[in-house]
Write a protein that holds these residues in place. Structure first.
Motif, PDB file in Angstrom:
ATOM      1  N   GLY A  69       0.810  -1.213   0.000  1.00  0.00           N
ATOM      2  CA  GLY A  69       0.000   0.000   0.000  1.00  0.00           C
ATOM      3  C   GLY A  69       0.842   1.260   0.000  1.00  0.00           C
ATOM      4  O   GLY A  69       0.570   2.205  -0.748  1.00  0.00           O
ATOM      5  N   VAL A  70       1.876   1.276   0.825  1.00  0.00           N
ATOM      6  CA  VAL A  70       2.772   2.439   0.877  1.00  0.00           C
ATOM      7  C   VAL A  70       3.467   2.624  -0.468  1.00  0.00           C
ATOM      8  O   VAL A  70       3.538   3.738  -0.997  1.00  0.00           O
ATOM      9  CB  VAL A  70       3.805   2.286   2.020  1.00  0.00           C
ATOM     10  CG1 VAL A  70       4.913   3.314   1.910  1.00  0.00           C
ATOM     11  CG2 VAL A  70       3.109   2.380   3.364  1.00  0.00           C
ATOM     12  N   VAL A  73       0.983   4.046  -3.054  1.00  0.00           N
ATOM     13  CA  VAL A  73       0.686   5.465  -2.843  1.00  0.00           C
ATOM     14  C   VAL A  73       1.854   6.329  -3.304  1.00  0.00           C
ATOM     15  O   VAL A  73       1.661   7.332  -4.008  1.00  0.00           O
ATOM     16  CB  VAL A  73       0.339   5.734  -1.358  1.00  0.00           C
ATOM     17  CG1 VAL A  73       0.328   7.222  -1.051  1.00  0.00           C
ATOM     18  CG2 VAL A  73      -0.997   5.100  -1.013  1.00  0.00           C
ATOM     19  N   MET A  77       1.896   8.970  -6.402  1.00  0.00           N
ATOM     20  CA  MET A  77       2.275  10.369  -6.191  1.00  0.00           C
ATOM     21  C   MET A  77       3.332  10.787  -7.212  1.00  0.00           C
ATOM     22  O   MET A  77       3.237  11.875  -7.800  1.00  0.00           O
ATOM     23  CB  MET A  77       2.805  10.574  -4.766  1.00  0.00           C
ATOM     24  CG  MET A  77       1.748  10.528  -3.707  1.00  0.00           C
ATOM     25  SD  MET A  77       2.371  10.530  -1.997  1.00  0.00           S
ATOM     26  CE  MET A  77       3.670  11.707  -1.997  1.00  0.00           C
ATOM     27  N   ASN A 106      10.827   5.318  -2.370  1.00  0.00           N
ATOM     28  CA  ASN A 106      10.101   4.117  -2.777  1.00  0.00           C
ATOM     29  C   ASN A 106      11.049   2.927  -2.902  1.00  0.00           C
ATOM     30  O   ASN A 106      10.712   1.809  -2.515  1.00  0.00           O
ATOM     31  CB  ASN A 106       9.356   4.368  -4.091  1.00  0.00           C
ATOM     32  CG  ASN A 106       8.078   3.587  -4.192  1.00  0.00           C
ATOM     33  OD1 ASN A 106       7.622   2.981  -3.243  1.00  0.00           O
ATOM     34  ND2 ASN A 106       7.488   3.615  -5.370  1.00  0.00           N
TER      35      ASN A 106
END
Length: 114
Positions: A69-70, A73, A77, A106
């Motif tokens: 999930g991180v 996202v 972005m 990331n």
């Protein structure tokens, strides 16, 4: 299935190289703008990242859902920041550096989050 996962991982790494390489080259060479490798790298990262999140491994070898999930996202972005700024002649320095910083963040999540 392992071969498919490795091919997707390879493509994901190529997307990372395009995105980060595009940031570095553009930062060093001239006005801060979004170049085509940055756009293609961001697209590749999102598409291959979603494909890699699918269950292609043996049972019990899946990454944590919170990690996925991180990463999703952050990748979205980056994609939004690149996509909507791609036609500008000059991009704000903070915006441009945020793209590079989020790209590195990331990658750090991928490597260090176990």
């Amino acid at each position: 299935m392992e071969a498919l996962r490795l091919i997707l991982l390879y493509a994901h790494l190529i997307g990372f190289a395009l995105l980060l390489g595009g940031v570095v080259v553009q930062y060093v060479s001239g006005p801060l703008r979004i170049n085509p490798p940055m756009l293609w790298g961001a697209i590749t990262q999102v598409v291959t990242g979603i494909a890699l999140a699918s269950p292609l491994r043996d049972e019990g070898d899946e990454p944590a859902p919170a990690k996925l999930g991180v990463k999703l996202v952050v990748a979205l972005m980056i994609f939004v920041m690149v996509f909507f700024s791609r036609k500008r002649d000059v991009v704000n320095k903070g915006h441009f550096l945020a793209i590079g910083g989020l790209t590195l963040a990331n990658a750090a999540v991928a490597v260090f989050w176990r």
